[in-house]
Design an enzyme around this catalytic site. Structure first.
Site, PDB file in Angstrom:
ATOM      1  N   GLU A 187       0.831  -1.194   0.000  1.00 12.99           N
ATOM      2  CA  GLU A 187       0.000   0.000   0.000  1.00 12.99           C
ATOM      3  C   GLU A 187       0.871   1.251   0.000  1.00 12.99           C
ATOM      4  OE1 GLU A 187      -2.513   0.872   3.418  1.00 12.99           O
ATOM      5  OE2 GLU A 187      -3.987   1.808   2.131  1.00 12.99           O
ATOM      6  N   GLY A 321       3.507   2.146  10.751  1.00 12.65           N
ATOM      7  CA  GLY A 321       3.362   1.459  12.029  1.00 12.65           C
ATOM      8  C   GLY A 321       2.998   0.008  11.802  1.00 12.65           C
ATOM      9  N   MET A 323       0.543  -2.684   8.667  1.00 13.93           N
ATOM     10  CA  MET A 323      -0.191  -2.741   7.414  1.00 13.93           C
ATOM     11  C   MET A 323      -1.150  -3.921   7.429  1.00 13.93           C
ATOM     12  SD  MET A 323      -0.905  -1.621   4.449  1.00 13.93           S
ATOM     13  CE  MET A 323      -2.146  -2.442   3.473  1.00 13.93           C
ATOM     14  N   GLU A 324      -2.399  -3.627   7.042  1.00 17.65           N
ATOM     15  CA  GLU A 324      -3.508  -4.567   7.252  1.00 17.65           C
ATOM     16  C   GLU A 324      -3.669  -5.660   6.201  1.00 17.65           C
ATOM     17  OE1 GLU A 324      -3.932  -1.253   6.468  1.00 17.65           O
ATOM     18  OE2 GLU A 324      -5.515  -0.999   4.984  1.00 17.65           O
ATOM     19  N   ASN A 325      -2.630  -6.007   5.444  1.00 15.20           N
ATOM     20  CA  ASN A 325      -2.759  -7.061   4.417  1.00 15.20           C
ATOM     21  C   ASN A 325      -3.706  -8.158   4.878  1.00 15.20           C
ATOM     22  OD1 ASN A 325      -0.331  -5.812   3.184  1.00 15.20           O
ATOM     23  ND2 ASN A 325       0.663  -6.737   4.940  1.00 15.20           N
ATOM     24  N   HIS A 357      -6.556  -1.507  15.260  1.00 16.44           N
ATOM     25  CA  HIS A 357      -6.699  -0.754  14.009  1.00 16.44           C
ATOM     26  C   HIS A 357      -6.620  -1.694  12.799  1.00 16.44           C
ATOM     27  CE1 HIS A 357      -6.082   2.881  11.413  1.00 16.44           C
ATOM     28  NE2 HIS A 357      -5.465   1.992  10.654  1.00 16.44           N
ATOM     29  N   GLU A 358      -5.597  -2.516  12.767  1.00 15.33           N
ATOM     30  CA  GLU A 358      -5.394  -3.375  11.599  1.00 15.33           C
ATOM     31  C   GLU A 358      -6.482  -4.437  11.483  1.00 15.33           C
ATOM     32  OE1 GLU A 358      -3.414  -2.109   9.672  1.00 15.33           O
ATOM     33  OE2 GLU A 358      -2.301  -0.860  11.074  1.00 15.33           O
ATOM     34  N   GLU A 380      -9.430   4.757   6.548  1.00 18.94           N
ATOM     35  CA  GLU A 380      -8.577   5.070   7.689  1.00 18.94           C
ATOM     36  C   GLU A 380      -9.334   5.767   8.815  1.00 18.94           C
ATOM     37  OE1 GLU A 380      -6.112   3.579   8.003  1.00 18.94           O
ATOM     38  OE2 GLU A 380      -5.331   3.082   6.026  1.00 18.94           O
TER      39      GLU A 380
END
Ligand SMILES: *[C@@H]1O[C@H](CO)[C@@H](O)[C@H](O)[C@H]1NC(C)=O
Ligand SMILES: *[C@@H]1O[C@H](CO)[C@@H](O)[C@H](O)[C@H]1NC(C)=O
Ligand SMILES: *[C@@H]1O[C@H](CO)[C@@H](O)[C@H](O)[C@H]1NC(C)=O
Ligand SMILES: *[C@@H]1O[C@H](CO)[C@@H](O)[C@H](O)[C@H]1NC(C)=O
Ligand SMILES: *[C@@H]1O[C@H](CO)[C@@H](O)[C@H](O)[C@H]1NC(C)=O
Ligand SMILES: [Zn+2]
Length: 949
Positions: A187, A321, A323-325, A357-358, A380
């Site tokens: 991303e 910080g 990444m939500e893959n 968050h992720e 986001e």
């Protein structure tokens, strides 16, 4: 993605490099020359076979020829050409990636540190076309094939070193051996750096991934493992089950010798957290937190987790910080691992927040994805809002996240959106460069804060029902902000009224908040003894600040329909009334009122001097009649208005004298933040000592606990989280403001628990016995007041340290040196392209700290100008990091002369303009104006006030 601008010393994130823009252009042109003629015909023939058959058979040209990358200058390509045409889309990708990590038993020296790949893309061709366009960047091509409606491409490239695409991450294991792992960061526009693909979020497709990796390593990907088999003597082939339809920016693979801890959710989702083998014990908190949070989100979203497994990985090198893959979330080590001996409370909360968050993105973002980056705030902002719910679940409510929202997302959003150089939440994005530009606090924190306001306005249950409706309707697909608003509207009961007194129209309400920049300041004024009038105007920190032309004439004229919450003195109830865009609101009350009590609204509030007096009186009499979120709002709003020049500084300072009676975490951290902002504006001017003294004196009067022992003994007890963190903030602030008692305490701890116990062969995280909340400060004070011998010891411990939270403690400590030559050496070390002591991911934090050091802050501008070219060599590789470096430096400016010098430099340095340096100048202008008009007054006022507390 979870950026880190909100945390620790970071203040900004995500800005563009023009280099980026180029990538998507080169990209297209790579695939074009070969594919154009030949594939164009083939594909057209395929679709209109009966007509074009003869034509087809005459063309058996060389599909395998290598494309020659076009030399077309990127800047000459119009923005619209940077988007993929819509006539072809991918249905599925079948991807094989072979990686050559060093240190394993294979003989292919020339391929060391590279990867090669093959992708088969099944295409959906909806109309006759002449060419197929894919995104690709920095890839070498070894062949292309078109078979029926599938495109097969062979390619390869070196493993990257800039934390994007497929990159290498390096660490030293406990035997002192240097190890390397490979991992991805896609991303927003980096998937094209690993595989040619349709690299825009709207092109969802399934991915079937096979990774070929050296024996001795394990591979992980988005899908759950399918088959693993030996191929050749030295490699393993690991294949993974096909993913659901997803966007390319969520693709992830990871190859390493890492180990994991595992658990399962109630619904049977397998949950693994991976780390370097040495840190395996530190993944337990994340496993527990992750499972709890995932179970909670299944209830909250009312949609089962869409995948059979979730992996999370702590990486030694990582730019953002986390990444939500989908199914394979990647993190910085400091944001996923948790070691109670090293992590103070706020860092533990940070781990919980980033996980929450992720995981929130696994539905909001991954299951339903934005169509295009202009709606990034949807992803986001929503994940920001929901991370607070998830974190409350993880901490059993002990972190009191709904309260903390006020000091965190809302606080940050107000600051970011108060300058003219801000942007609307929804804004047009044409180029890759602008995508990078949009990962900032307007997108995250204003997005979250505006959604929180909507949630409060329509009621939480209605909000959640609408969210479920939206997710269900668009699952495995894409959506726009308008779709969310529509879904919320469809589920809204008729009795939720809008400003007109009729059923609320959510789109009409939201548009002015999302499509124009800035926010209102509500001003209350008594009309008579029974009525109060409230009016609105836009809040602006620098009155003369100029918006970008395209944002400066919004349709709504910088007015908003505002849900006005208020509390009448003497009653705990919080009431709400609508204020229309162009009308004043009249509130009937013969008692004083507090606007935006509980901080639900995205607006600041101001009062007449007389009303401020009443408020200050009430706060001194009995502050507990107001919620902590109300108290901290008054502090934030009054200081902000004073800084903007629309309120006399006597008001906020008189207000905070009530802190003599304040025990609570929120008002104390809020006040400390505001005072530090003020002290920053003093720069190196000695008058700031007056403000320092005032804060130390105020803190000495507080009934809050503030003993080092109290914090040291209780920091692991989450039930005391707020009390402990209030105490910790107050103590550390005393140290920062030069309190000698605090410094002496810290140095004593350092001498006893570090010097007395650890020699240079020891890793400090394993040896130092200082309690976690004071490690950083003790090391810092020791360096600050110590000789070069202490510095050398601490720097050595920094270099050998492997725990990244302790490493940041030690890095911060070396920046506490008061020797300018030493500090410059550290910066030059960070700029070394090879053999630097600092990981690229940490350089921005290093510079930010050095910029706040009085020894260097006045010379940073010269450093920037003189060393610009050297800085570009390494630092500019981490785009968001370099942006932070630059804004830290610009924020050191305190004089018109300095600003002029920067402007001249920017004018003649194209790259500096591209990096947005000119936009960073506004805060410096605020500071300069403050120094001209307020410095003397504040100094005198605080000096007098000091005698009275
Ligand atoms: C390395 O590979 C070679 C040939 O494939 C094999 O003979 C040798 O035993 C391997 N060494 C190790 C340490 O696995
Ligand atoms: C591969 O590269 C690494 C890192 O530069 C190096 O340490 C290693 O010796 C190289 N291996 C081979 C076989 O060239
Ligand atoms: C191909 O694209 C068309 C138009 O977008 C769509 O209706 C169709 O479902 C797609 N087919 C497949 C197999 O994805
Ligand atoms: C292409 O391959 C060559 C040789 O392997 C390598 O030096 C070069 O860096 C590669 N270029 C790109 C853009 O990957
Ligand atoms: C360190 O070396 C020892 C002995 O060679 C080995 O047993 C151990 O697995 C190694 N540890 C790591 C983390 O590689
Ligand atoms: Zn995110």
């Amino acid at each position: 993605m979870s950026s880190h601008y909100r945390y620790g010393s970071f203040s900004q994130m995500g800005h563009p490099l023009t280099k980026e823009t180029k990538k998507s252009c080169e990209v297209k042109t790579v695939a074009l020359p070969i594919l154009c003629t030949l594939l164009g015909i083939v594909i057209t023939a395929f679709i209109t076979w009966h007509i074009a058959r003869a034509h087809y058979s005459t063309h058996d040209g060389n599909v395998f020829s290598k494309p020659s990358p076009s030399q077309q200058p990127e800047d000459s390509i119009p923005a619209s050409d940077l988007r993929l045409p819509t006539s072809v889309s991918p249905i599925s990708y079948d991807l094989v990636i072979k990686t050559y990590l060093p240190g394993y038993n294979y003989t292919a020296d020339s391929k060391n540190l590279t990867f090669e790949g093959q992708v088969t893309i099944k295409l959906n061709i909806t109309k006759s076309i002449k060419k197929i366009t894919l995104n690709s960047k920095d890839l070498n091509y070894t062949g292309e094939l078109l078979k029926k409606s599938s495109l097969i491409v062979f390619f390869g490239a070196p493993l990257r070193t800039d934390m994007s695409g497929l990159y290498q991450t390096t660490y030293t294991n406990s035997n002192g051996t240097v190890k390397m792992a490979a991992v991805t960061q896609m991303e927003p526009v980096y998937a094209r750096r690993m595989v040619p693909c349709f690299d825009e979020p709207a092109y969802k497709a399934t991915w079937t991934v096979t990774v070929i990796h050296p024996k001795g390593t394990t591979a992980v990907a988005n899908g759950i493992e399918d088959k693993t088999e030996d191929i050749q003597a030295e490699f393993i082939s690991s294949s993974f089950k096909t993913t659901p339809r997803m966007s390319s920016y969520l693709l992830a693979i990871f190859i390493s010798e890492f180990e994991y801890n595992e658990a399962s959710t109630k619904s049977g989702v397998r949950f693994r957290v991976w780390s370097r083998p040495e840190e395996k014990n530190s993944t337990r908190y994340a496993v527990e937190a992750g499972v709890k949070c995932l179970e909670y989100y299944e209830e909250y979203y009312k949609i089962p987790f869409p995948l059979p497994k979730q992996d999370m990985v702590a990486l030694p090198d990582f730019s953002a910080g986390a990444m939500e893959n989908w199914g394979l979330i990647t993190y910085r080590e400091s944001a996923l691992l948790y070691d109670p001996r090293i992590y103070p409370g706020p860092q533990k909360r940070r781990v919980a927040v980033v996980i929450a968050h992720e995981l929130a993105h696994q539905w909001f973002g991954n299951l339903v994805t934005l169509k295009w980056w202009n709606d990034l705030w949807l992803n986001e902002g929503f994940a920001t809002l929901v991370e607070y719910l998830g974190t409350d679940e993880i901490s059993d409510g002990n972190f009191r996240m709904r309260e903390w929202f006020t000091m965190d997302a809302l606080w940050t959003a107000f600051a970011a959106d108060s300058v003219a150089s801000t942007h609307p939440m929804t804004f047009q994005i044409d180029k890759a460069m602008e995508v990078l530009d949009s990962f900032d606090s307007v997108t995250y924190d204003k997005g979250g804060s505006v959604l929180a306001m909507v949630r409060k306005t329509i009621g939480e249950e209605n909000f959640n029902t609408g969210i479920n409706h939206y997710l269900t309707r668009h699952q495995f697909d894409n959506a726009e902000a308008a779709d969310l608003l529509r879904a919320l509207g469809e589920k809204l009961p008729d009795d939720v009224l809008g400003p007109e007194g009729t059923k609320l129209n959510i789109t009409d309400f939201m548009d002015p908040w999302t499509k124009q920049l800035g926010y209102p300041l509500l001003k209350a004024k008594k009309i008579n003894n029974t009525h109060i009038s409230v009016t609105q105007e836009r809040f602006k920190l620098l009155q003369t600040g100029k918006e970008e032309e395209k944002y400066s004439h919004p349709k709504w004229g910088f007015k908003w329909d505002v849900p006005v919450w208020y509390q009448v003195a003497g009653s705990p109830a919080i009431e709400m009334k609508w204020m229309k865009k162009n009308e004043e609101l009249i509130i009937k009350s013969d008692k004083p009122i507090i606007l935006n009590a509980e901080s639900n609204g995205f607006y600041r509030t101001g009062y007449t001097d007389e009303m401020w007096k009443e408020i200050i009186f009430m706060m001194k009499e009995n502050h507990e009649q107001f919620l902590p979120q109300t108290r901290v709002r008054l502090i934030d709003d009054s200081f902000a208005q004073a800084r903007a020049g629309v309120l006399n500084y006597s008001v906020p300072f008189q207000l905070i004298t009530y802190l003599k009676n304040e025990k609570d975490y929120l008002p104390w951290t809020g006040t400390i933040a505001k005072i530090r902002e003020l002290i920053d504006m003093y720069g190196t001017d000695p008058e700031k000592d007056v403000v320092n003294k005032f804060m130390i004196a105020l803190a000495s009067k507080t009934p809050a606990k503030r003993e080092v022992e109290f914090v040291s003994k209780n920091y692991l007890d989450d039930k005391q989280f707020y009390d402990v963190n209030a105490a910790q903030s107050i103590i550390l602030n005393d140290c920062l403001m030069g309190d000698s008692v605090c410094a002496t305490n810290m140095i004593k701890m350092f001498n006893e628990e570090v010097i007395g116990k650890c020699d240079s062969n020891r890793i400090l995280s394993e040896c130092s016995q200082i309690p976690a909340p004071f490690r950083g400060e003790a090391y810092c004070q020791a360096v600050k007041h110590g000789d070069s011998d202490v510095f050398e010891k601490v720097f050595h411990w920094y270099k050998t340290e492997r725990n990244q939270v302790e490493k940041i403690n030690l890095m911060n400590a070396i920046t506490c040196s008061r020797d300018i030559i030493t500090l410059k050496k550290l910066m030059l070390d960070a700029m070394k392209p090879v053999g630097s002591s600092f990981r690229l991911q940490d350089c921005a934090a290093l510079f930010a700290k050095i910029c706040t050091n009085d020894a260097t802050s006045d010379s940073m501008l010269n450093f920037l100008i003189e060393r610009w070219n050297e800085m570009m060599i390494r630092l500019a590789d981490d785009h968001s990091g370099f942006h932070r470096v630059l804004s830290s430096i610009v924020n050191t400016l305190k004089t018109r002369g300095g600003l002029e010098q920067l402007k001249q430099f920017t004018t003649k340095t194209e790259k500096a303009v591209e990096l947005g340096v000119d936009k960073m100048q506004e805060t410096a202008e605020v500071t300069i104006a403050w120094r001209e008009t307020n410095l003397k007054f504040v100094t005198k006022f605080v000096d007098d006030l000091l005698k009275t507390i």
